[in-house]
Write a protein that holds these residues in place. Structure first.
Motif, short mmCIF file in Angstrom:
data_model
loop_
_atom_site.label_atom_id
_atom_site.label_comp_id
_atom_site.label_asym_id
_atom_site.label_seq_id
_atom_site.Cartn_x
_atom_site.Cartn_y
_atom_site.Cartn_z
N LEU A 50 0.85 -1.18 0.00
CA LEU A 50 0.00 0.00 0.00
C LEU A 50 0.88 1.23 0.00
CD1 LEU A 50 -2.58 -1.00 2.73
CD2 LEU A 50 -3.12 -0.59 0.35
N VAL A 51 0.31 2.35 -0.43
CA VAL A 51 1.04 3.60 -0.29
C VAL A 51 1.14 3.93 1.20
CG1 VAL A 51 0.26 4.45 -2.54
CG2 VAL A 51 -1.06 4.99 -0.48
N ALA A 52 2.06 4.78 1.55
CA ALA A 52 2.24 5.13 2.95
C ALA A 52 1.03 5.90 3.48
CB ALA A 52 3.50 5.98 3.11
N GLU A 53 0.69 5.68 4.74
CA GLU A 53 -0.41 6.41 5.37
C GLU A 53 -0.16 7.91 5.31
OE1 GLU A 53 -0.21 4.87 9.27
OE2 GLU A 53 -1.54 3.19 8.89
N ASP A 54 -1.23 8.66 5.07
CA ASP A 54 -1.16 10.11 5.09
C ASP A 54 -2.11 10.58 6.19
OD1 ASP A 54 -1.26 12.85 4.69
OD2 ASP A 54 -1.34 12.72 2.50
N TRP A 55 -1.55 10.96 7.34
CA TRP A 55 -2.39 11.33 8.46
C TRP A 55 -3.26 12.54 8.16
CZ3 TRP A 55 -1.84 16.24 10.36
CH2 TRP A 55 -0.64 16.93 10.05
N ARG A 56 -2.85 13.38 7.18
CA ARG A 56 -3.66 14.54 6.80
C ARG A 56 -4.98 14.11 6.17
NH1 ARG A 56 0.86 17.18 3.13
NH2 ARG A 56 0.83 14.97 2.53
N LEU A 57 -5.01 12.90 5.63
CA LEU A 57 -6.24 12.34 5.05
C LEU A 57 -6.91 11.36 6.00
CD1 LEU A 57 -5.01 11.64 1.39
CD2 LEU A 57 -6.28 13.63 2.25
N SER A 58 -6.49 11.37 7.25
CA SER A 58 -7.03 10.47 8.27
C SER A 58 -6.90 9.01 7.82
CB SER A 58 -8.51 10.80 8.56
OG SER A 58 -8.98 10.10 9.68
N GLN A 59 -5.71 8.65 7.35
CA GLN A 59 -5.45 7.30 6.86
C GLN A 59 -4.73 6.47 7.93
OE1 GLN A 59 -3.26 7.96 3.24
NE2 GLN A 59 -5.11 7.95 1.98
N PHE A 60 -5.32 5.34 8.27
CA PHE A 60 -4.73 4.41 9.22
C PHE A 60 -5.02 3.00 8.72
CE2 PHE A 60 -6.17 8.23 11.42
CZ PHE A 60 -4.97 8.69 11.96
N TRP A 61 -3.99 2.29 8.32
CA TRP A 61 -4.19 0.98 7.70
C TRP A 61 -4.44 -0.09 8.76
CZ3 TRP A 61 -5.16 3.76 4.13
CH2 TRP A 61 -4.29 4.39 3.24
N TYR A 62 -5.29 -1.08 8.40
CA TYR A 62 -5.56 -2.21 9.29
C TYR A 62 -4.31 -3.07 9.43
CZ TYR A 62 -10.30 -1.06 7.67
OH TYR A 62 -11.45 -0.41 7.32
N ASP A 63 -4.20 -3.76 10.54
CA ASP A 63 -3.13 -4.75 10.64
C ASP A 63 -3.53 -6.00 9.87
OD1 ASP A 63 -4.88 -6.20 12.27
OD2 ASP A 63 -3.69 -5.98 14.08
N ARG A 64 -2.58 -6.93 9.73
CA ARG A 64 -2.80 -8.12 8.91
C ARG A 64 -3.99 -8.95 9.37
NH1 ARG A 64 -1.64 -13.19 9.73
NH2 ARG A 64 -0.33 -12.70 11.54
N VAL A 65 -4.10 -9.18 10.69
CA VAL A 65 -5.17 -10.02 11.22
C VAL A 65 -6.53 -9.41 10.90
CG1 VAL A 65 -6.23 -10.93 13.32
CG2 VAL A 65 -3.75 -11.03 13.03
N THR A 66 -6.66 -8.11 11.08
CA THR A 66 -7.93 -7.44 10.80
C THR A 66 -8.29 -7.54 9.33
OG1 THR A 66 -7.65 -5.87 12.63
CG2 THR A 66 -9.12 -5.21 10.83
N ARG A 78 -3.72 8.44 -5.23
CA ARG A 78 -2.60 7.52 -5.38
C ARG A 78 -3.09 6.10 -5.67
NH1 ARG A 78 0.85 8.20 -0.05
NH2 ARG A 78 -1.25 8.29 0.83
N PHE A 79 -4.34 5.82 -5.30
CA PHE A 79 -4.88 4.48 -5.54
C PHE A 79 -5.41 4.29 -6.96
CE2 PHE A 79 -5.00 4.79 -0.89
CZ PHE A 79 -4.31 3.64 -0.58
N LYS A 80 -5.18 5.27 -7.80
CA LYS A 80 -5.47 5.07 -9.23
C LYS A 80 -4.66 3.93 -9.81
CE LYS A 80 -7.02 9.64 -10.75
NZ LYS A 80 -6.70 10.84 -11.59
N GLN A 81 -3.62 3.52 -9.09
CA GLN A 81 -2.80 2.39 -9.54
C GLN A 81 -3.64 1.12 -9.67
OE1 GLN A 81 -0.20 0.56 -6.39
NE2 GLN A 81 -0.81 2.35 -5.20
N TYR A 82 -4.82 1.08 -9.05
CA TYR A 82 -5.68 -0.10 -9.14
C TYR A 82 -6.57 -0.07 -10.38
CZ TYR A 82 -4.21 -0.93 -4.32
OH TYR A 82 -3.47 -1.14 -3.19
N GLY A 83 -6.36 0.90 -11.26
CA GLY A 83 -7.05 0.95 -12.54
C GLY A 83 -8.55 1.10 -12.41
N SER A 84 -9.30 0.29 -13.16
CA SER A 84 -10.76 0.41 -13.20
C SER A 84 -11.41 0.00 -11.88
CB SER A 84 -11.32 -0.42 -14.35
OG SER A 84 -11.00 -1.80 -14.18
N ASP A 85 -10.65 -0.62 -10.97
CA ASP A 85 -11.19 -0.97 -9.66
C ASP A 85 -11.25 0.24 -8.73
OD1 ASP A 85 -11.50 -3.57 -10.41
OD2 ASP A 85 -9.96 -4.40 -9.09
N PHE A 86 -10.69 1.37 -9.16
CA PHE A 86 -10.65 2.59 -8.34
C PHE A 86 -11.71 3.57 -8.81
CE2 PHE A 86 -9.31 7.04 -8.09
CZ PHE A 86 -9.12 7.20 -6.73
#
Length: 238
Positions: free
Chosen positions: A60-76, A124-132
């Motif tokens: 994944l791209v790095a979290e951007d706290w300015r966008l309130s981004q916090f990634w789940y851990d693996r188990v979640t 930045r998630f445009k990298q997922y193409g038509s899924d974005f």
């Protein structure tokens, strides 16, 4: 917390070739710079277990706290991805991941046959193409018409723990979900529990989502269906 400029690799003068023109980085220093910038722009999240998953990582791209981004851990991420697999009634089942790119990434890694659409503000998630699909919760229904009522499963993680944000995300959910019957999973703060029940008729599950970076707010997973033996089941009402 963002790393300061001194915390990256050192590009000392020894790595610079001087001439009469503008100083240029040596090839070795240039490669080090490229590696550093790449590390700053992405993060690998390890996966273990699950179908078709070996020692690979979900990137994944790095979290951007300015966008309130916090990634789940693996188990979640793996737990919710496996729950989606259990809910898919057929190969045609479609999943909407609203502001939860960690889930989308793990879902496509563990269960690549599942059709999933990521709705996200971060381009930045445009990298997922038509899924974005670009998504701004402030414009809850400003979405392509082909997405309307097209999803049997909707998973949403509102970016902010406010009444206003949850209300607008609820509008988005109504736009996306199949009108007759659909499964809804909401990952948000415990402070939203009463609002989630009132707005979306959701109940908290025993499973507690966690993030790669520890958050001050307790997070919960809410559903509009009884998962029974999965996700820790619905917690009994008090």
């Amino acid at each position: 917390m963002a790393a300061g400029p001194e915390e990256g690799p050192s590009f000392a003068m020894a790595g610079v070739e001087e001439d009469d023109d503008t100083p240029m980085l040596s090839s070795r220093a240039l490669e080090a710079l490229k590696e550093f910038l790449s590390e700053q722009n992405s993060v690998g999240i390890g996966t273990g277990g699950g179908e078709g998953v070996g020692a690979e990582e979900v990137s994944l791209v790095a979290e951007d706290w300015r966008l309130s981004q916090f990634w789940y851990d693996r188990v979640t991420a793996e737990t919710v991805a496996d729950e989606i697999r259990a809910l898919c009634s057929s190969a045609s089942s479609r999943v909407a991941c609203v502001s939860c790119p960690t889930l989308y990434a793990y879902l496509k890694q563990i269960h690549p046959d599942i059709s999933a659409q990521l709705l996200e503000y971060d381009n930045r998630f445009k990298q997922y193409g038509s899924d974005f699909t670009f998504y701004d919760y402030n414009q809850p229904e400003d979405l392509p018409l082909e997405l309307k009522h097209g999803f049997q499963i909707v998973v949403a993680d509102p970016p902010y723990l406010s009444k206003e944000c949850l209300e607008k995300v609820a509008q988005t959910i109504s736009f996306l979900a199949c009108p007759k019957e659909f499964y809804l999973l909401l990952l948000t703060g415990e402070v939203q529990q009463d609002r989630a029940a009132k707005l979306l008729n959701l109940h908290p599950c025993g499973f507690r989502p966690q993030h790669t970076n520890k958050l001050g707010n307790e997070f919960r997973l809410y559903t509009n269906y009884d998962p029974e033996g999965r996700l820790g089941g619905w917690e009994p009402t008090q």
